[in-house]
Design a protein around this motif. Structure first.
Motif, PDB file in Angstrom:
ATOM      1  N   LYS A  59      11.113   3.561   0.044  1.00 56.38           N
ATOM      2  CA  LYS A  59      12.050   3.977  -1.014  1.00 56.38           C
ATOM      3  C   LYS A  59      11.942   3.122  -2.284  1.00 56.38           C
ATOM      4  CE  LYS A  59      15.275   5.873   2.362  1.00 56.38           C
ATOM      5  NZ  LYS A  59      16.638   5.801   2.953  1.00 56.38           N
ATOM      6  N   GLN A  60      10.711   2.799  -2.669  1.00 58.40           N
ATOM      7  CA  GLN A  60      10.482   2.063  -3.923  1.00 58.40           C
ATOM      8  C   GLN A  60      10.136   3.081  -5.006  1.00 58.40           C
ATOM      9  OE1 GLN A  60       8.254  -1.699  -3.623  1.00 58.40           O
ATOM     10  NE2 GLN A  60       8.208  -1.417  -1.415  1.00 58.40           N
ATOM     11  N   LYS A  61      11.125   3.432  -5.799  1.00 55.73           N
ATOM     12  CA  LYS A  61      10.987   4.551  -6.745  1.00 55.73           C
ATOM     13  C   LYS A  61      10.650   4.127  -8.175  1.00 55.73           C
ATOM     14  CE  LYS A  61      14.292   7.294  -4.074  1.00 55.73           C
ATOM     15  NZ  LYS A  61      15.617   7.950  -4.055  1.00 55.73           N
ATOM     16  N   ASN A  62      10.725   2.834  -8.464  1.00 52.43           N
ATOM     17  CA  ASN A  62      10.549   2.386  -9.854  1.00 52.43           C
ATOM     18  C   ASN A  62       9.157   1.814 -10.143  1.00 52.43           C
ATOM     19  OD1 ASN A  62      13.264   3.060 -10.440  1.00 52.43           O
ATOM     20  ND2 ASN A  62      13.941   1.112  -9.549  1.00 52.43           N
ATOM     21  N   THR A  63       8.204   2.088  -9.280  1.00 52.06           N
ATOM     22  CA  THR A  63       6.858   1.523  -9.432  1.00 52.06           C
ATOM     23  C   THR A  63       6.205   1.945 -10.748  1.00 52.06           C
ATOM     24  OG1 THR A  63       6.587   1.494  -7.041  1.00 52.06           O
ATOM     25  CG2 THR A  63       4.589   1.320  -8.358  1.00 52.06           C
ATOM     26  N   SER A  64       6.402   3.211 -11.138  1.00 54.20           N
ATOM     27  CA  SER A  64       5.769   3.722 -12.367  1.00 54.20           C
ATOM     28  C   SER A  64       6.260   2.992 -13.623  1.00 54.20           C
ATOM     29  CB  SER A  64       6.032   5.227 -12.513  1.00 54.20           C
ATOM     30  OG  SER A  64       7.430   5.476 -12.573  1.00 54.20           O
ATOM     31  N   GLN A  65       7.428   2.349 -13.513  1.00 55.81           N
ATOM     32  CA  GLN A  65       7.982   1.608 -14.659  1.00 55.81           C
ATOM     33  C   GLN A  65       7.085   0.437 -15.058  1.00 55.81           C
ATOM     34  OE1 GLN A  65      10.843   2.559 -16.318  1.00 55.81           O
ATOM     35  NE2 GLN A  65      10.793   4.346 -14.970  1.00 55.81           N
ATOM     36  N   LEU A  66       6.269  -0.049 -14.108  1.00 58.44           N
ATOM     37  CA  LEU A  66       5.387  -1.185 -14.379  1.00 58.44           C
ATOM     38  C   LEU A  66       4.385  -0.881 -15.490  1.00 58.44           C
ATOM     39  CD1 LEU A  66       4.604  -2.283 -10.698  1.00 58.44           C
ATOM     40  CD2 LEU A  66       6.143  -3.428 -12.280  1.00 58.44           C
ATOM     41  N   LEU A  67       4.004   0.385 -15.614  1.00 55.30           N
ATOM     42  CA  LEU A  67       3.020   0.782 -16.627  1.00 55.30           C
ATOM     43  C   LEU A  67       3.606   0.844 -18.031  1.00 55.30           C
ATOM     44  CD1 LEU A  67       1.016   3.543 -14.711  1.00 55.30           C
ATOM     45  CD2 LEU A  67       0.143   1.336 -15.502  1.00 55.30           C
ATOM     46  N   LYS A  68       4.927   0.854 -18.133  1.00 54.24           N
ATOM     47  CA  LYS A  68       5.578   0.993 -19.442  1.00 54.24           C
ATOM     48  C   LYS A  68       5.666  -0.327 -20.199  1.00 54.24           C
ATOM     49  CE  LYS A  68       8.229   5.102 -18.132  1.00 54.24           C
ATOM     50  NZ  LYS A  68       9.559   5.699 -17.963  1.00 54.24           N
ATOM     51  N   GLN A  69       5.503  -1.441 -19.459  1.00 56.83           N
ATOM     52  CA  GLN A  69       5.538  -2.751 -20.107  1.00 56.83           C
ATOM     53  C   GLN A  69       4.102  -3.181 -20.418  1.00 56.83           C
ATOM     54  OE1 GLN A  69       7.564  -5.186 -17.166  1.00 56.83           O
ATOM     55  NE2 GLN A  69       8.913  -3.475 -16.682  1.00 56.83           N
ATOM     56  N   LYS A  70       3.839  -3.428 -21.701  1.00 55.52           N
ATOM     57  CA  LYS A  70       2.467  -3.685 -22.145  1.00 55.52           C
ATOM     58  C   LYS A  70       1.819  -4.855 -21.416  1.00 55.52           C
ATOM     59  CE  LYS A  70      -0.385  -4.493 -26.239  1.00 55.52           C
ATOM     60  NZ  LYS A  70      -0.413  -4.769 -27.689  1.00 55.52           N
ATOM     61  N   GLN A  71       2.517  -5.988 -21.331  1.00 54.59           N
ATOM     62  CA  GLN A  71       1.948  -7.184 -20.701  1.00 54.59           C
ATOM     63  C   GLN A  71       1.649  -6.938 -19.221  1.00 54.59           C
ATOM     64  OE1 GLN A  71       4.214 -10.747 -21.383  1.00 54.59           O
ATOM     65  NE2 GLN A  71       2.865 -12.032 -20.162  1.00 54.59           N
ATOM     66  N   THR A  72       2.597  -6.279 -18.543  1.00 55.72           N
ATOM     67  CA  THR A  72       2.420  -5.968 -17.124  1.00 55.72           C
ATOM     68  C   THR A  72       1.264  -4.995 -16.936  1.00 55.72           C
ATOM     69  OG1 THR A  72       4.789  -6.261 -16.756  1.00 55.72           O
ATOM     70  CG2 THR A  72       3.575  -5.105 -15.050  1.00 55.72           C
ATOM     71  N   ARG A  73       1.191  -3.994 -17.822  1.00 58.84           N
ATOM     72  CA  ARG A  73       0.119  -2.996 -17.736  1.00 58.84           C
ATOM     73  C   ARG A  73      -1.258  -3.649 -17.905  1.00 58.84           C
ATOM     74  NH1 ARG A  73       1.924   0.195 -21.372  1.00 58.84           N
ATOM     75  NH2 ARG A  73       0.592  -0.413 -23.124  1.00 58.84           N
ATOM     76  N   ASN A  74      -1.369  -4.554 -18.881  1.00 60.43           N
ATOM     77  CA  ASN A  74      -2.644  -5.258 -19.111  1.00 60.43           C
ATOM     78  C   ASN A  74      -3.031  -6.113 -17.912  1.00 60.43           C
ATOM     79  OD1 ASN A  74      -2.863  -4.115 -21.644  1.00 60.43           O
ATOM     80  ND2 ASN A  74      -2.022  -5.886 -22.723  1.00 60.43           N
ATOM     81  N   SER A  75      -2.025  -6.765 -17.309  1.00 57.38           N
ATOM     82  CA  SER A  75      -2.274  -7.582 -16.112  1.00 57.38           C
ATOM     83  C   SER A  75      -2.780  -6.722 -14.961  1.00 57.38           C
ATOM     84  CB  SER A  75      -0.987  -8.303 -15.677  1.00 57.38           C
ATOM     85  OG  SER A  75      -0.593  -9.248 -16.639  1.00 57.38           O
ATOM     86  N   LEU A  76      -2.194  -5.541 -14.801  1.00 57.84           N
ATOM     87  CA  LEU A  76      -2.578  -4.641 -13.717  1.00 57.84           C
ATOM     88  C   LEU A  76      -3.972  -4.057 -13.933  1.00 57.84           C
ATOM     89  CD1 LEU A  76       0.850  -2.884 -13.120  1.00 57.84           C
ATOM     90  CD2 LEU A  76      -0.393  -4.281 -11.464  1.00 57.84           C
ATOM     91  N   ILE A  77      -4.317  -3.793 -15.176  1.00 55.71           N
ATOM     92  CA  ILE A  77      -5.678  -3.308 -15.475  1.00 55.71           C
ATOM     93  C   ILE A  77      -6.701  -4.378 -15.089  1.00 55.71           C
ATOM     94  CG2 ILE A  77      -7.291  -2.712 -17.341  1.00 55.71           C
ATOM     95  CD1 ILE A  77      -4.862  -1.387 -18.766  1.00 55.71           C
TER      96      ILE A  77
END
Length: 297
Positions: A59-77
């Motif tokens: 029931k982890q529903k907010n995972t997609s929110q990680l892509l909306k933060q630029k710094q977090t998105r760059n880290s994940l890439i």
């Protein structure tokens, strides 16, 4: 009583994770007739599918929110590229009968973590960790001179996983949600390659045996389930225990490479591994001391 049960459960989870990682070479050997790049593509694709199920189940529903933060998105890439390199190279190492060298990479990894901590995070080391770092470095140099060539598989495995851990540490994202995004980012490329191999008719999926199809689909479970167990275990047991247990994986890999698949383990390699084991012992002692100091404070 509840706390004791929780801790015991943590050890079970962690043991499951490290044991599963240690015997992974046996699994990859079942698809050695499939190219490493195709196996990697299936590993990414089916991991993403399995992680979607896992996220729904937990029931982890907010995972997609990680892509909306630029710094977090760059880290994940960045982390997705690093884990892709690590996964692919490990499969390749197993396919070309270099399990022993792959295990060396995961023995060296804690020392790489220390080095990255000094250089990037400006961490200060005690004498034991400095000694461990010097001894491990000597072992790698000795092994390089003995091989007559640089042990690039071991070093790239250690560096890619060490850098992956560094990115995850600085980003501060939980394991399962972040891996879901990492596989999501890599899945379009993986799916495109799988489709290409299907159209070309020279792939291993749906054109080979039922067992090959099954093993390729199971790559998602054998990749993500140990990580899930590790995340659950790490929440429940001390860091020092994790430090000791993390050597279960590469030790099993080494034994599997030498005993089951009859890979060479020469006297010079025994010396180099012995130096690394000694360095890891010093590293672990230092970590336990530091953990005790923190508890006292």
């Amino acid at each position: 009583m509840k706390s004791s049960k929780n801790t015991s459960l943590g050890y079970i989870y962690a043991m499951q994770a490290f044991f599963a990682w240690g015997i992974l070479p046996v699994f990859w050997k079942q698809v050695k007739h499939v190219s490493a790049l195709e196996v990697l593509s299936h590993r990414i694709f089916w991991s993403f599918i399995f992680l979607l199920i896992l996220l729904f189940w937990t029931k982890q529903k907010n995972t997609s929110q990680l892509l909306k933060q630029k710094q977090t998105r760059n880290s994940l890439i960045c982390s997705s590229v690093l884990i892709g390199i690590n996964w692919g190279l490990f499969i390749y190492a197993v396919n070309i009968n270099q399990i022993v060298e792959a295990s060396l990479g995961y023995y060296v990894n804690p020392i790489v973590n220390v080095l990255l901590g000094i250089v990037v995070l400006k961490e200060k080391l005690d004498k034991l960790k400095i000694t461990a770092l010097i001894i491990a470095s000597i072992a790698v140099i000795y092994l390089t001179l003995d091989y007559g060539k640089f042990p690039w598989i071991a070093i790239i495995l250690a560096l890619s996983f060490g850098l992956y851990g560094l990115v995850k540490k600085t980003a501060g994202i939980e394991a399962i949600p972040s891996l879901s995004i990492e596989t999501l980012l890599l899945t379009p490329l993986a799916a495109a390659f799988i489709i290409y191999k299907l159209i070309a008719g020279n792939g291993g999926f749906l054109v080979g045996s039922y067992s090959t199809n099954t093993y390729l689909m199971l790559t998602g479970i054998v990749t993500t389930l140990p990580l899930y167990w590790f995340a659950k275990g790490a929440q429940r047991i001390p860091l020092s225990a994790i430090g000791f247990m993390q050597y279960i994986g590469p030790t099993l890999m080494l034994l599997i490479g030498v005993i089951i698949y009859k890979e060479e383990f020469k006297k010079e390699q025994v010396i180099a591994f012995g130096l690394i084991w000694f360095a890891l012992m010093l590293y672990t002692i230092s970590m336990i001391r530091n953990t005790r100091k923190l508890k006292k404070n």
